[in-house]
Design an enzyme around this catalytic site. Structure first.
Site, PDB file in Angstrom:
ATOM      1  N   ARG A  48       0.856  -1.183   0.000  1.00 32.18           N
ATOM      2  CA  ARG A  48       0.000   0.000   0.000  1.00 32.18           C
ATOM      3  C   ARG A  48       0.897   1.241   0.000  1.00 32.18           C
ATOM      4  NH1 ARG A  48      -3.417  -2.845  -1.558  1.00 32.18           N
ATOM      5  NH2 ARG A  48      -5.413  -3.369  -0.578  1.00 32.18           N
ATOM      6  N   HIS A  83      -1.100   0.160  -9.786  1.00 33.66           N
ATOM      7  CA  HIS A  83      -1.750  -0.801  -8.873  1.00 33.66           C
ATOM      8  C   HIS A  83      -2.275  -2.027  -9.634  1.00 33.66           C
ATOM      9  CE1 HIS A  83      -3.841  -1.051  -4.705  1.00 33.66           C
ATOM     10  NE2 HIS A  83      -3.681  -2.265  -5.203  1.00 33.66           N
TER      11      HIS A  83
HETATM   12  P1  NAP Z   1      -1.385 -11.615   4.692  1.00 35.31           P
HETATM   13  O1  NAP Z   1      -1.559 -13.031   4.249  1.00 35.31           O
HETATM   14  O2  NAP Z   1      -2.343 -11.045   5.672  1.00 35.31           O
HETATM   15  O3  NAP Z   1       0.103 -11.500   5.270  1.00 35.31           O
HETATM   16  C1  NAP Z   1       0.544 -10.410   5.988  1.00 35.31           C
HETATM   17  C2  NAP Z   1       1.975 -10.638   6.454  1.00 35.31           C
HETATM   18  O4  NAP Z   1       2.454  -9.427   7.060  1.00 35.31           O
HETATM   19  C3  NAP Z   1       2.082 -11.732   7.517  1.00 35.31           C
HETATM   20  O5  NAP Z   1       3.255 -12.479   7.337  1.00 35.31           O
HETATM   21  C4  NAP Z   1       2.168 -10.929   8.827  1.00 35.31           C
HETATM   22  O6  NAP Z   1       2.899 -11.572   9.864  1.00 35.31           O
HETATM   23  C5  NAP Z   1       2.951  -9.720   8.349  1.00 35.31           C
HETATM   24  N1  NAP Z   1       2.722  -8.582   9.255  1.00 35.31           N
HETATM   25  C6  NAP Z   1       1.563  -7.932   9.497  1.00 35.31           C
HETATM   26  N2  NAP Z   1       1.755  -6.960  10.418  1.00 35.31           N
HETATM   27  C7  NAP Z   1       3.063  -7.017  10.754  1.00 35.31           C
HETATM   28  C8  NAP Z   1       3.870  -6.290  11.662  1.00 35.31           C
HETATM   29  N3  NAP Z   1       3.369  -5.289  12.422  1.00 35.31           N
HETATM   30  N4  NAP Z   1       5.166  -6.620  11.779  1.00 35.31           N
HETATM   31  C9  NAP Z   1       5.681  -7.628  11.027  1.00 35.31           C
HETATM   32  N5  NAP Z   1       4.976  -8.361  10.138  1.00 35.31           N
HETATM   33  C10 NAP Z   1       3.680  -8.049  10.016  1.00 35.31           C
HETATM   34  O7  NAP Z   1      -1.406 -10.648   3.440  1.00 35.31           O
HETATM   35  P2  NAP Z   1      -1.164 -11.001   1.888  1.00 35.31           P
HETATM   36  O8  NAP Z   1      -2.306 -11.734   1.316  1.00 35.31           O
HETATM   37  O9  NAP Z   1       0.185 -11.622   1.752  1.00 35.31           O
HETATM   38  O10 NAP Z   1      -1.186  -9.534   1.250  1.00 35.31           O
HETATM   39  C11 NAP Z   1      -0.281  -8.538   1.667  1.00 35.31           C
HETATM   40  C12 NAP Z   1      -0.735  -7.190   1.155  1.00 35.31           C
HETATM   41  O11 NAP Z   1      -0.515  -7.091  -0.253  1.00 35.31           O
HETATM   42  C13 NAP Z   1      -2.226  -6.892   1.274  1.00 35.31           C
HETATM   43  O12 NAP Z   1      -2.567  -6.488   2.593  1.00 35.31           O
HETATM   44  C14 NAP Z   1      -2.427  -5.781   0.269  1.00 35.31           C
HETATM   45  O13 NAP Z   1      -2.250  -4.529   0.898  1.00 35.31           O
HETATM   46  C15 NAP Z   1      -1.306  -6.016  -0.735  1.00 35.31           C
HETATM   47  N6  NAP Z   1      -1.818  -6.367  -2.069  1.00 35.31           N
HETATM   48  C16 NAP Z   1      -1.476  -5.585  -3.121  1.00 35.31           C
HETATM   49  C17 NAP Z   1      -1.894  -5.926  -4.392  1.00 35.31           C
HETATM   50  C18 NAP Z   1      -1.456  -5.132  -5.570  1.00 35.31           C
HETATM   51  O14 NAP Z   1      -1.965  -5.348  -6.672  1.00 35.31           O
HETATM   52  N7  NAP Z   1      -0.505  -4.245  -5.441  1.00 35.31           N
HETATM   53  C19 NAP Z   1      -2.693  -7.053  -4.593  1.00 35.31           C
HETATM   54  C20 NAP Z   1      -3.033  -7.833  -3.498  1.00 35.31           C
HETATM   55  C21 NAP Z   1      -2.581  -7.484  -2.224  1.00 35.31           C
HETATM   56  P3  NAP Z   1       2.368 -12.964  10.537  1.00 35.31           P
HETATM   57  O15 NAP Z   1       2.572 -14.009   9.445  1.00 35.31           O
HETATM   58  O16 NAP Z   1       3.264 -13.177  11.680  1.00 35.31           O
HETATM   59  O17 NAP Z   1       0.930 -12.743  10.863  1.00 35.31           O
HETATM   60  C1  GLV Z   2      -5.315  -5.256  -3.978  1.00 33.21           C
HETATM   61  O1  GLV Z   2      -4.602  -4.317  -3.770  1.00 33.21           O
HETATM   62  C2  GLV Z   2      -5.705  -6.177  -2.965  1.00 33.21           C
HETATM   63  O2  GLV Z   2      -5.450  -5.900  -1.779  1.00 33.21           O
HETATM   64  O3  GLV Z   2      -6.310  -7.205  -3.314  1.00 33.21           O
END
Ligand code: NAP
Ligand code: GLV
Length: 310
Positions: A225, A273
């Site tokens: 983000r 994005h």
């Molecule tokens: P997720 O499965 O919720 O994973 C989040 C990771 O971040 C986990 O490993 C978590 O640790 C870690 N984390 C959270 N808070 C933390 C903190 N304070 N300190 C250290 N580590 C922390 O999320 P995801 O599915 O991988 O997605 C990640 C992000 O990608 C989304 O939230 C979104 O903003 C972004 N995204 C972007 C796009 C795009 O097109 N650019 C598309 C999809 C998603 P733990 O494992 O220990 O809980």
């Molecule tokens: C896109 O940014 C998503 O969080 O799925």
């Protein structure tokens, strides 16, 4: 079964078609501000308008058509207290993230960004290759998507590092966690990839202090983000040469305003994005599978922990 659907882009037709394919017994009601709906069992939405929240009071769960949950959790106490919020688990986004980040890493490692600039200037000049051992990749966030990216990078032989909230043990990845592990993680990461959810703890985490801890000549890739990054700090560190280049898929203000200085900085690559787009068919299929499991009294993956913020 009634499903309340909201799409900010108004393009509801293909979604309704996919729901009728994967859950023919369900009736899909499209949310409209000027129309009160009959009670629904589930809601499917992404970044809903505030007026929609009252209609979530009686649904059994709200399914998000994305991975990030900040667009909904921002409503805080306005959200019905006991409403389960369920995010997408990969659903076709993991492979896209893997492609995007691998491309950006290889582009910097093989110096293609510099060759692109040279080619535009009509220069034929081989550059000294980077060494893999000097090119450790540090992924902030080892969740669904961060883990997928680390898996995709593994065959290339870069030293891999990951940072998460809780302690992890992943083969082939040097794992760090918590505030106590951040400094060491940053000091050894030549490429920093931000894949964190946006929460009060992670907002502005990629700031001058933390980017200064990266090795000189580091690279930044932000696919999480825009608010994770302190944008003026990046410009300062790019101009000083401490950060060699950055690839940003997400920005504080999207679309990035025309007058924003990032557009003029050749060492910053901007994409709109698109790192991992929602794949409609896979998403609808996943949501329908989860609805069936909830109806059968089973547990489902991806329920957001509102206290954690993701
Ligand atoms: P997720 O499965 O919720 O994973 C989040 C990771 O971040 C986990 O490993 C978590 O640790 C870690 N984390 C959270 N808070 C933390 C903190 N304070 N300190 C250290 N580590 C922390 O999320 P995801 O599915 O991988 O997605 C990640 C992000 O990608 C989304 O939230 C979104 O903003 C972004 N995204 C972007 C796009 C795009 O097109 N650019 C598309 C999809 C998603 P733990 O494992 O220990 O809980
Ligand atoms: C896109 O940014 C998503 O969080 O799925």
């Amino acid at each position: 079964m009634r499903i309340l659907l909201h799409r900010a882009d108004g393009d509801t037709g293909p979604w309704i078609k996919d729901f009728s394919k994967f859950m023919p017994e369900a009736e899909v009601a499209v949310w409209r501000a000027d129309e009160k709906k009959r009670p629904c069992d589930y809601a499917v939405l992404w970044s809903p308008p505030e007026e929609m929240l009252v209609e979530l009071g009686d649904v059994k769960a709200a399914f998000l058509t994305g991975a990030g949950v900040d667009g909904v959790l921002k409503f805080g106490d306005l959200l019905p207290r006991h409403l389960p919020i369920i995010r997408l688990d990969d659903a076709g986004m993991g492979i896209q993230m893997a492609e995007y980040v691998t491309h950006a890493v290889l582009r910097y490692f093989r110096r293609f960004d510099e060759y692109e600039a040279q080619a535009r200037a009509g220069q034929w000049a081989p550059l000294a290759p980077h060494r893999k051992e000097d090119f450790a990749i540090g992924v902030l966030g080892m969740g669904v998507l961060g883990t997928r990216v680390l898996q995709a990078l593994a065959p290339f032989g870069f030293p891999l590092r990951g940072w998460s909230r809780g302690e992890k043990n992943v083969a082939g990845v040097q794992c760090f966690h918590g505030a106590g592990g951040l400094d060491t993680f940053l000091r050894g990461s030549r490429v920093l990839v931000c894949m964190l959810p946006l929460t009060p703890e992670t907002s502005n985490l990629v700031d001058r202090t933390n980017m200064s801890k990266l090795p000189a000549g580091a690279f930044l890739i932000n696919v999480a983000r825009g608010a994770h990054l302190a944008e003026p700090d990046l410009l300062t560190l790019i101009k000083s040469g401490h950060i060699a280049a950055a690839t940003l898929d997400v920005l504080r203000n999207e679309p990035l305003p025309a007058q924003h200085p990032f557009w003029q900085e050749p060492r910053i690559t901007i994409t709109p994005h698109i790192a991992a787009l929602t794949v409609r068919r896979e998403s609808v299929q996943q949501i329908c599978d989860k609805i069936r499991r909830i109806e059968a009294g089973e547990m489902v993956e991806g329920i957001v922990d509102r206290n954690r913020g993701y």
